[in-house]
Structures are given as structure tokens and as C-alpha cells.
Design an enzyme around this catalytic site. Structure first.
Site, PDB file in Angstrom:
ATOM      1  N   TYR A  48      36.033  37.076  39.383  1.00 31.05           N
ATOM      2  CA  TYR A  48      35.966  37.964  39.179  1.00 31.05           C
ATOM      3  C   TYR A  48      36.577  38.026  38.242  1.00 31.05           C
ATOM      4  O   TYR A  48      37.650  36.622  37.328  1.00 31.05           O
ATOM      5  CB  TYR A  48      36.583  38.953  40.418  1.00 31.05           C
ATOM      6  N   ASP A  62      45.655  46.333  28.631  1.00 30.84           N
ATOM      7  CA  ASP A  62      44.957  46.597  29.551  1.00 30.84           C
ATOM      8  C   ASP A  62      44.616  48.426  29.641  1.00 30.84           C
ATOM      9  O   ASP A  62      44.806  48.893  30.131  1.00 30.84           O
ATOM     10  CB  ASP A  62      44.586  46.324  31.250  1.00 30.84           C
ATOM     11  N   ASP A  89      34.771  43.554  35.913  1.00 32.43           N
ATOM     12  CA  ASP A  89      35.312  44.600  35.800  1.00 32.43           C
ATOM     13  C   ASP A  89      34.670  45.159  33.765  1.00 32.43           C
ATOM     14  O   ASP A  89      34.838  45.157  33.254  1.00 32.43           O
ATOM     15  CB  ASP A  89      36.936  44.727  35.314  1.00 32.43           C
ATOM     16  N   ASP A  91      35.516  48.522  33.454  1.00 32.39           N
ATOM     17  CA  ASP A  91      36.554  49.919  33.063  1.00 32.39           C
ATOM     18  C   ASP A  91      35.605  50.567  33.561  1.00 32.39           C
ATOM     19  O   ASP A  91      35.618  50.550  34.077  1.00 32.39           O
ATOM     20  CB  ASP A  91      36.706  49.356  31.403  1.00 32.39           C
ATOM     21  N   HIS A 116      31.935  46.734  38.510  1.00 29.88           N
ATOM     22  CA  HIS A 116      32.196  47.642  38.540  1.00 29.88           C
ATOM     23  C   HIS A 116      32.630  49.155  37.387  1.00 29.88           C
ATOM     24  O   HIS A 116      32.982  48.734  36.179  1.00 29.88           O
ATOM     25  CB  HIS A 116      33.778  47.943  40.214  1.00 29.88           C
ATOM     26  N   GLU A 118      34.548  52.574  36.738  1.00 29.12           N
ATOM     27  CA  GLU A 118      35.743  53.526  36.945  1.00 29.12           C
ATOM     28  C   GLU A 118      36.043  55.336  36.690  1.00 29.12           C
ATOM     29  O   GLU A 118      34.883  55.149  35.811  1.00 29.12           O
ATOM     30  CB  GLU A 118      37.592  52.462  36.615  1.00 29.12           C
ATOM     31  N   CYS A 126      45.689  50.538  33.504  1.00 25.52           N
ATOM     32  CA  CYS A 126      45.963  49.694  34.627  1.00 25.52           C
ATOM     33  C   CYS A 126      45.969  50.289  35.979  1.00 25.52           C
ATOM     34  O   CYS A 126      46.814  51.022  35.822  1.00 25.52           O
ATOM     35  CB  CYS A 126      46.986  48.655  34.296  1.00 25.52           C
ATOM     36  N   ARG A 161      34.369  52.460  41.412  1.00 19.74           N
ATOM     37  CA  ARG A 161      35.884  52.137  41.574  1.00 19.74           C
ATOM     38  C   ARG A 161      36.373  53.690  41.215  1.00 19.74           C
ATOM     39  O   ARG A 161      36.369  54.882  40.064  1.00 19.74           O
ATOM     40  CB  ARG A 161      36.602  50.896  40.591  1.00 19.74           C
ATOM     41  N   GLU A 191      41.292  52.151  44.103  1.00 20.66           N
ATOM     42  CA  GLU A 191      42.075  51.525  43.548  1.00 20.66           C
ATOM     43  C   GLU A 191      43.571  52.175  44.111  1.00 20.66           C
ATOM     44  O   GLU A 191      43.974  53.461  44.457  1.00 20.66           O
ATOM     45  CB  GLU A 191      42.035  51.146  42.089  1.00 20.66           C
ATOM     46  N   ASN A 213      42.141  45.008  46.215  1.00 20.31           N
ATOM     47  CA  ASN A 213      42.507  44.666  45.323  1.00 20.31           C
ATOM     48  C   ASN A 213      43.562  44.285  45.609  1.00 20.31           C
ATOM     49  O   ASN A 213      44.600  44.931  45.040  1.00 20.31           O
ATOM     50  CB  ASN A 213      42.781  45.416  44.437  1.00 20.31           C
TER      51      ASN A 213
END
Length: 299
Positions: A48, A62, A89, A91, A116, A118, A126, A161, A191, A213
């Protein structure tokens, strides 16, 4: 030698096949290419690439400060050194639907097997911090549709996500996951769920695989692989774990060096030179140039 022999297309094909088998796949977070090779050596199912880790590696929080070029570049470095599939990721897709489409194309070219997208607003934060905001469901759906439409390899896995659990509760999260599946998501990633019952409820609500996660110090309890398998989870990620372990060790080493003036007392905790050389396959390069590996390494 050099890079993996398994092609990105084959990695995507294999990942899809394994997801269809309903087994649970384990994806520790790789903080650099070398750690990805170590993950492979220890028999895990994939690597990942965490946005939080990439940000931290650059000395940044982040909060959406990294660029698509930075993410694609680091992901390419990681994906090409391992035979394992890489999940990255992406984002929010670095913008709205057209940006999402370009993000998918760039990351597909970087060799990923899955990514992914989101539903947070820009700039994101985060997923285990308070104060998150999510976009309206229409925008979330548009992002996933754009990602699905933009892939050229039909086996590229699109993970949707949603961060809405912390904003609107479990029922709202379940409703959104259903909408994201309808938009074409191959895998659902809800999440910051707070209990095994919540994971089970989301899994029961959709007919696609589900990702969990297990990040430390977050909203979710750190459930075991067996516990997550029992409620139907198909992929587990540990995004920042290896970086946290490495940074903890680095802090202890620096403190020891300050206090003792030498790291002799920590030699037993270090990766030995011979193990590092083995991991990067010094001997393999000897086939090309005998001068690069013409030595022995003492115990």
C-alpha cells in the site's frame, strides 16, 4: 534484478482474481521501494502506498499538499521493484472529475494495480482526525464514475473511499457506499469505522469487496486479520505502521548516539549489511558485471 518481472497488467489481473475468491488480502504500507521488497519477502499479498506516508516523507502534513506528480513518481518507484500489486492512496483525485480522470491515467501508467478515491472536500485531511468535511453525494459519485471511465485497463481496481461515517453516522455511510458501488466502484473503503459490528454492517450492505484500514492511534480499534476476515473484510491495510516503526527506531538510535557516542549497543537491532545486500540482490547483478559483487560480508 532491477525491477519486477510481473507486468502491471498481470498484477491487476491477479489482484482481481484474488478479490473474486473472497480471501482476505494483507497490504502493509511501503514507505519506500526497499520496504516494498521487504513486504514481498515476508509473504504479504500486496503493498500500500499511503498519502499520509508520502506527505510525511516530504516533511509535510497530510492535508492535500502533495501533487499528482509527486504521488505518481513515488508510486512508480515502489510498484516497479516488487512482484506484488500496489494499491495507492489517490486522495480526492487531485481535483474534480476531470482531474480524477487524469489521476487515474497517470497512476495506471505508474504501474499500480488499484487506487482509491475519497469523498472529502479539498483540501482533505487525515481520515482519523476530527473536523473532516465531505462533498455532496453527487460529487462523490461523479468522482468514482470519472475514475471508472478513465481507466484503460479494465482490471485496474477502483476503490471508493468514504469519510462520511465521522460526519453523518453509520446509516449515512452505508447509504453512500451503496451509491458509490452503483457508480462502478470495485471495492468499498469506509474510513474510521469504530467497531467490528460497523464493519460487518457495511460489508453486508454491498455486493463488492471491502477494505479495512488498521492505522494506529486512530478512530478504529486495531482488529486482527482473523477478526476482520470473520466479518467479511477482503483487504486490510496498515498504512503508516512501517514508517512509525522505522522512525521510532531512528529516534532511539539518535538518542543513543547522543548519550553513548556510539551505536554499538544497538547493533543487534539493526538490519545487517549482509541482509540488506541480499534484499537488493547484489549477487544477481553479478550476472551483468562481476566487478559489482566480488566480495564477502563478515558476520
Amino acid at each position: 534484478m532491477l525491477y519486477a518481472t510481473t507486468t502491471p497488467a498481470q498484477k491487476r489481473f491477479d489482484l482481481r482474481a484474488r478479490l473474486a475468491s473472497d480471501e482476505l488480502l494483507r497490504f502493509p504500507g511501503a514507505f519506500n521501494p526497499l520496504s516494498a521488497k521487504l513486504i514481498e519477502r515476508h509473504g504479504f499479498d500486496g503493498v500500500y502506498v499511503s498519502g499520509a506516508v508520502l506527505s510525511a516523507d516530504l516533511g509535510l502534513p497530510d492535508i492535500g499538499l502533495t501533487t499528482l506528480s509527486e504521488v505518481a513518481g513515488r508510486t512508480r518507484q515502489i510498484a516497479r521493484v516488487t512482484e506484488l500489486p500496489a494499491l495507492v492512496d489517490a486522495d480526492t483525485g487531485f481535483g474534480e472529475p476531470m482531474n480524477v480522470a487524469r489521476t487515474v491515467a497517470e497512476l495506471e501508467d505508474a504501474g499500480v494495480a488499484a487506487l482509491h478515491i475519497e469523498d472529502q472536500v479539498n483540501p482533505k485531511r487525515c481520515g482519523h482526525l476530527d473536523g473532516k468535511q465531505v462533498v455532496e453525494v453527487t460529487t462523490a459519485v461523479q468522482r468514482i464514475r470519472a475514475a471508472v471511465d478513465a481507466r484503460r485497463d479494465a482490471n485496474l481496481v477502483i476503490v471508493a473511499r468514504t469519510d462520511i461515517r465521522a460526519v453523518g453516522g453509520l446509516d449515512t455511510a452505508i447509504d453512500r457506499t451503496r451509491r458509490l458501488v452503483d457508480a462502478g466502484a470495485d471495492v468499498i473503503f469506509a474510513e474510521a469505522l469504530e467497531s467490528l459490528d460497523e464493519f460487518a454492517a457495511v460489508r453486508a450492505a454491498v455486493d463488492v469487496p471491502m477494505l479495512a484500514n488498521m492505522t494506529e492511534f486512530g478512530k478504529s480499534e486495531l482488529f486482527t486479520v482473523a477478526q476482520l476476515r470473520d466479518v467479511g473484510v477482503n483487504i486490510v491495510i496498515w498504512p503508516v505502521s512501517l514508517l512509525r516503526m522505522a522512525m521510532g527506531a531512528a529516534e532511539r538510535a539518535l538518542s543513543t548516539l547522543t548519550d553513548e557516542g556510539t551505536l554499538t549497543s544497538l547493533l543487534g537491532q539493526m538490519q545487517h549489511r549482509r541482509d540488506l545486500y541480499d534484499l537488493v540482490d547484489y549477487a544477481g547483478y553479478n550476472r551483468f558485471d562481476a566487478s559489482v559483487f566480488n566480495f564477502g560480508v563478515a558476520d
